[in-house]
Scaffold this motif. Sequence first.
Motif, PDB file in Angstrom:
ATOM      1  N   PRO A 304       2.063  15.961  14.340  1.00  0.00           N
ATOM      2  CA  PRO A 304       2.417  16.876  13.253  1.00  0.00           C
ATOM      3  C   PRO A 304       1.520  17.293  12.200  1.00  0.00           C
ATOM      4  O   PRO A 304       1.656  18.075  11.617  1.00  0.00           O
ATOM      5  N   SER A 305       0.875  16.042  12.052  1.00  0.00           N
ATOM      6  CA  SER A 305      -0.222  16.084  10.950  1.00  0.00           C
ATOM      7  C   SER A 305      -1.662  16.721  11.591  1.00  0.00           C
ATOM      8  O   SER A 305      -2.686  16.551  10.768  1.00  0.00           O
ATOM      9  N   HIS A 306      -2.030  17.177  12.714  1.00  0.00           N
ATOM     10  CA  HIS A 306      -3.220  17.683  13.116  1.00  0.00           C
ATOM     11  C   HIS A 306      -3.661  18.900  12.243  1.00  0.00           C
ATOM     12  O   HIS A 306      -2.774  19.676  11.719  1.00  0.00           O
ATOM     13  N   GLU A 307      -4.848  18.789  12.326  1.00  0.00           N
ATOM     14  CA  GLU A 307      -5.386  19.985  11.481  1.00  0.00           C
ATOM     15  C   GLU A 307      -5.059  21.480  11.974  1.00  0.00           C
ATOM     16  O   GLU A 307      -5.164  22.366  11.221  1.00  0.00           O
ATOM     17  N   LEU A 308      -4.899  21.367  13.095  1.00  0.00           N
ATOM     18  CA  LEU A 308      -4.567  22.776  13.808  1.00  0.00           C
ATOM     19  C   LEU A 308      -3.431  23.443  13.526  1.00  0.00           C
ATOM     20  O   LEU A 308      -2.846  24.431  13.941  1.00  0.00           O
ATOM     21  N   MET A 309      -2.625  22.450  12.705  1.00  0.00           N
ATOM     22  CA  MET A 309      -1.138  22.907  12.458  1.00  0.00           C
ATOM     23  C   MET A 309      -1.312  24.235  11.443  1.00  0.00           C
ATOM     24  O   MET A 309      -0.269  24.932  11.177  1.00  0.00           O
ATOM     25  N   LEU A 310      -2.391  24.267  10.551  1.00  0.00           N
ATOM     26  CA  LEU A 310      -2.485  25.423   9.571  1.00  0.00           C
ATOM     27  C   LEU A 310      -2.700  26.684  10.556  1.00  0.00           C
ATOM     28  O   LEU A 310      -1.997  27.725  10.259  1.00  0.00           O
ATOM     29  N   GLU A 311      -3.534  26.548  11.670  1.00  0.00           N
ATOM     30  CA  GLU A 311      -3.466  27.777  12.651  1.00  0.00           C
ATOM     31  C   GLU A 311      -2.105  28.198  13.369  1.00  0.00           C
ATOM     32  O   GLU A 311      -1.930  29.170  13.499  1.00  0.00           O
ATOM     33  N   TYR A 312      -1.567  27.158  13.461  1.00  0.00           N
ATOM     34  CA  TYR A 312      -0.021  27.265  14.251  1.00  0.00           C
ATOM     35  C   TYR A 312       0.824  27.938  13.026  1.00  0.00           C
ATOM     36  O   TYR A 312       1.389  28.960  13.761  1.00  0.00           O
ATOM     37  N   CYS A 313       1.005  27.510  12.014  1.00  0.00           N
ATOM     38  CA  CYS A 313       1.767  28.274  10.991  1.00  0.00           C
ATOM     39  C   CYS A 313       1.066  29.871  10.735  1.00  0.00           C
ATOM     40  O   CYS A 313       1.982  30.529  10.745  1.00  0.00           O
ATOM     41  N   PHE A 314      -0.020  29.886  10.781  1.00  0.00           N
ATOM     42  CA  PHE A 314      -0.681  31.306  10.646  1.00  0.00           C
ATOM     43  C   PHE A 314      -0.331  32.070  11.682  1.00  0.00           C
ATOM     44  O   PHE A 314       0.120  33.265  11.580  1.00  0.00           O
ATOM     45  N   LEU A 315      -0.042  31.484  13.090  1.00  0.00           N
ATOM     46  CA  LEU A 315       0.442  32.455  14.162  1.00  0.00           C
ATOM     47  C   LEU A 315       1.753  32.566  14.013  1.00  0.00           C
ATOM     48  O   LEU A 315       2.242  33.748  14.412  1.00  0.00           O
ATOM     49  N   LEU A 316       2.457  31.825  13.541  1.00  0.00           N
ATOM     50  CA  LEU A 316       3.907  32.030  13.407  1.00  0.00           C
ATOM     51  C   LEU A 316       4.327  32.915  12.570  1.00  0.00           C
ATOM     52  O   LEU A 316       5.257  33.814  12.630  1.00  0.00           O
ATOM     53  N   LEU A 317       3.436  32.978  11.362  1.00  0.00           N
ATOM     54  CA  LEU A 317       3.680  34.175  10.416  1.00  0.00           C
ATOM     55  C   LEU A 317       3.413  35.411  10.902  1.00  0.00           C
ATOM     56  O   LEU A 317       4.091  36.511  10.634  1.00  0.00           O
ATOM     57  N   LYS A 318       2.346  35.583  11.896  1.00  0.00           N
ATOM     58  CA  LYS A 318       2.079  36.819  12.479  1.00  0.00           C
ATOM     59  C   LYS A 318       3.129  37.322  13.638  1.00  0.00           C
ATOM     60  O   LYS A 318       3.145  38.507  14.053  1.00  0.00           O
ATOM     61  N   SER A 319       3.796  36.351  13.841  1.00  0.00           N
ATOM     62  CA  SER A 319       4.924  36.631  14.904  1.00  0.00           C
ATOM     63  C   SER A 319       6.034  37.199  14.407  1.00  0.00           C
ATOM     64  O   SER A 319       6.348  37.119  13.426  1.00  0.00           O
ATOM     65  N   GLU A 320       6.568  38.241  15.214  1.00  0.00           N
ATOM     66  CA  GLU A 320       7.722  39.097  14.945  1.00  0.00           C
ATOM     67  C   GLU A 320       9.065  38.377  15.452  1.00  0.00           C
ATOM     68  O   GLU A 320      10.027  39.224  15.373  1.00  0.00           O
ATOM     69  N   LYS A 321       9.005  37.476  16.202  1.00  0.00           N
ATOM     70  CA  LYS A 321      10.134  36.845  16.747  1.00  0.00           C
ATOM     71  C   LYS A 321      10.752  36.135  15.747  1.00  0.00           C
ATOM     72  O   LYS A 321      10.510  35.525  14.824  1.00  0.00           O
ATOM     73  N   GLU A 322      12.380  36.269  15.967  1.00  0.00           N
ATOM     74  CA  GLU A 322      13.156  35.852  14.805  1.00  0.00           C
ATOM     75  C   GLU A 322      13.262  34.291  14.884  1.00  0.00           C
ATOM     76  O   GLU A 322      13.328  33.589  16.141  1.00  0.00           O
ATOM     77  N   GLY A 323      13.387  33.740  13.853  1.00  0.00           N
ATOM     78  CA  GLY A 323      12.984  32.167  13.693  1.00  0.00           C
ATOM     79  C   GLY A 323      11.829  31.723  13.712  1.00  0.00           C
ATOM     80  O   GLY A 323      11.713  30.220  13.281  1.00  0.00           O
ATOM     81  N   ASP A 324      10.900  32.309  14.017  1.00  0.00           N
ATOM     82  CA  ASP A 324       9.399  31.780  13.858  1.00  0.00           C
ATOM     83  C   ASP A 324       9.197  31.543  12.348  1.00  0.00           C
ATOM     84  O   ASP A 324       8.092  30.753  12.043  1.00  0.00           O
ATOM     85  N   LEU A 325       9.831  32.356  11.382  1.00  0.00           N
ATOM     86  CA  LEU A 325       9.429  31.824  10.045  1.00  0.00           C
ATOM     87  C   LEU A 325       9.919  30.644   9.540  1.00  0.00           C
ATOM     88  O   LEU A 325       9.324  30.053   8.882  1.00  0.00           O
ATOM     89  N   GLN A 326      11.117  30.239  10.018  1.00  0.00           N
ATOM     90  CA  GLN A 326      11.780  28.898   9.844  1.00  0.00           C
ATOM     91  C   GLN A 326      10.782  27.874  10.308  1.00  0.00           C
ATOM     92  O   GLN A 326      10.435  26.924   9.907  1.00  0.00           O
ATOM     93  N   LYS A 327      10.239  28.165  11.532  1.00  0.00           N
ATOM     94  CA  LYS A 327       9.393  27.298  12.291  1.00  0.00           C
ATOM     95  C   LYS A 327       7.948  26.890  11.373  1.00  0.00           C
ATOM     96  O   LYS A 327       7.674  25.885  11.377  1.00  0.00           O
ATOM     97  N   ALA A 328       7.626  28.108  10.773  1.00  0.00           N
ATOM     98  CA  ALA A 328       6.330  28.038  10.178  1.00  0.00           C
ATOM     99  C   ALA A 328       6.586  27.117   8.724  1.00  0.00           C
ATOM    100  O   ALA A 328       5.638  26.422   8.520  1.00  0.00           O
ATOM    101  N   LEU A 329       7.883  27.196   8.064  1.00  0.00           N
ATOM    102  CA  LEU A 329       8.135  26.385   6.895  1.00  0.00           C
ATOM    103  C   LEU A 329       8.088  25.074   7.505  1.00  0.00           C
ATOM    104  O   LEU A 329       7.622  24.176   6.610  1.00  0.00           O
ATOM    105  N   GLY A 330       8.800  24.636   8.572  1.00  0.00           N
ATOM    106  CA  GLY A 330       8.931  23.410   9.105  1.00  0.00           C
ATOM    107  C   GLY A 330       7.651  22.652   9.207  1.00  0.00           C
ATOM    108  O   GLY A 330       7.364  21.610   9.173  1.00  0.00           O
ATOM    109  N   VAL A 331       6.743  23.572  10.031  1.00  0.00           N
ATOM    110  CA  VAL A 331       5.352  23.024  10.295  1.00  0.00           C
ATOM    111  C   VAL A 331       4.424  22.716   8.987  1.00  0.00           C
ATOM    112  O   VAL A 331       4.005  21.577   8.807  1.00  0.00           O
ATOM    113  N   VAL A 332       4.653  23.605   7.995  1.00  0.00           N
ATOM    114  CA  VAL A 332       3.859  23.087   6.591  1.00  0.00           C
ATOM    115  C   VAL A 332       4.605  21.917   5.984  1.00  0.00           C
ATOM    116  O   VAL A 332       3.801  21.087   5.773  1.00  0.00           O
TER     117      VAL A 332
END
Length: 498
Positions: A304-332
Motif C-alpha cells: 500500500p505504500s508503493h510510490e505508484l499509488m499516486l498514479e493509481y489515485c490519479f487514474l481512479l480520479l479520472k475514472s467515471e465508475k461509481e465508487g472509484d472516488l472512495q477508492k482514491a480516498l482510501g489509497v491516499v
Amino acid sequence: MDDLESELREPGEDQVENESSDDESINRKRIKKPNLPLAPPVFKETHHETGFHKTTRICFQHIREALLHHRWENATEYMASYAQTLEDTTASMSQHCAEIIWRMGTEMLHQRPDSKLEDYNSFYERIKNSGVKHYLKVCLEHSFHLLVNGQFEDAKRQLSNALSWRYGKQLTSQPQRMKLVQAYSGFLDYFVWCDKKNAISSTDEYNAGTNQEMHSYFRQSSVNLKEILKIPGVWDPFIQSYVDMLEFYSDHEGAFAVLSDYAYDSSFPPNPNAHVYLYMHMKKHNHPSKKLLKVLKILHTLVPSHELMLEYCFLLLKSEKEGDLQKALGVVLDLLDYVCWKRNLDVWNQLMTVLEYLMLKDQWLVVIAEEMSHRKDWWLAMHFSKFQARKDFAENTELLDVKSSVVHALCPHYASIYCSACKEAQKKAGNALNDFKTAKRDVKPRKGKRRRKTSVTQKKYLQRRRVERQRQSFLKAASKRPHLPVRHRRELFVQSSC
C-alpha cells in the motif's frame, strides 16, 4: 592429526581441571543455568567413534571457536589439519566435511587481508574435486567471485564447465541447480549482447557480422533464461534482461506474455516487482486505463505504500465508475499511514484534490466517516498534533497550508487544535522578529577606544617591574652556573638586562 588433541591442550590443563572440578560442582548447585535455545552440535560424541573421528571433532570445535572470536590465523592453522577429513572412507561424512571446509575456508579467505585471486581459484578447484555433490554450487560461487573481481571471461568459462558437467545420478538429482546455472549463463550472455548493441548504436555504419553475432548471443541467452522461468521463484534480473531483448526485436506481445505469466501465475510467490514491471510495460505501450487499474489494484494489496499509488489515485480520479472516488480516498489515506509519506507535499495535495471532488457529492461526509472509522484513534494525532503543527510551520509553510485545509474537512475538532498551534507558532515568530528589530535599532554604534595616557607614576612603576624581572632572570641563570666567577656573572647580568 593423531597428536593434534595433545598439542591443543595446554600444559597443566589436567591439573587445573581436577582442582577446579570441586568448585564447579558447588557452583552448579548454587547457580541455575538459564534455558537458552542452543544450536544442535554438528558432530556428536559417540561410543563407537575412532581416534581419528574424535580428533577431527575436537579440531572442528577449535576452528569454530577461532571463527567466533575472529582469530583468523589460528582458524587457518586448524583448517590445514582438518582438511584430512576429506580422506574419510565414509561417503556421507566426506561430503559433509567437504561442505564445512568450503563454507569456513571461503570465510577465512574473505577475512584475510593478504588473500589473492590465485588463492581463491586454487581453493575452489580443490573443493570441486573433493565434494562432487556440491560441484554446481561451488561453480556458481566461484563465478560470482570472479565477476566481483572483473574476470568476466573466466566467470563465463566456469559456468560453461558447470553446464558440461556429468556425474551419473548426482546430476539427475539436482535439476533445479542445473537450471540456475543455465540462467546465470544466459544472464552473462545478455551482458555480452548489451555490449554488442552499444557498439552498434555508437556507429552509423551497418555491420552484418556484428549483427549476426549479436543475434546469436540473443538466442543463447533467451534459451537459457526461458528454462528458469518455468520454475516458481523470484527471478527479477532474468525477467528484466529477457524482456529487454524481446522489446529490442519488437516482440512486444511476447514480452507482455512473459510479464503476465510472471505476475499472475499462482504457483509463483507473491512479488510486487512482477506487477511493477507489467504496469510499466503496459503504460509504455499505451494500454487502456482499465487494464492499468487492474494491475495497480493488486500492487496496492501487496504494497500500500508503493510510490505508484499516486498514479493509481490519479487514474481512479479520472475514472467515471461509481465508487472509484472512495477508492482514491482510501489509497491516499493508506499512503499517509506510513511515516515515509508523512511530510510529502504531493500526497497531501492529492488528498486535497480527492476531498474537493468528494465534496461535490451528496454523501461525502458518510464516505469520509467510513474511511476514517478505523483511523480515528491514531491517524489524526499522528498528523495534526501541536508538535506537528510547530514543525510544519518551521520547515514547510506550504505543507502547513494544505494540511490546514485538509483537517477542516476530516475532523473539525483537530482543526482547532492544529490551527491554534499554528497561530501560536506564528505569533512567537512575529514577536521574536520584532524584538530583534527593536534591539538592532536601539544598539548604538561603538566608537573606537581612546588610548589612555600613561602618568609619570605609572611609568616609574613599570620601570621598577622591568628591573625586578631582569634581576630574577639573572639570579636564575647564575644559580645554574655556580662555577662562573663574579666578573662573568656581571657580564651575564648585563646581557640579561639587555
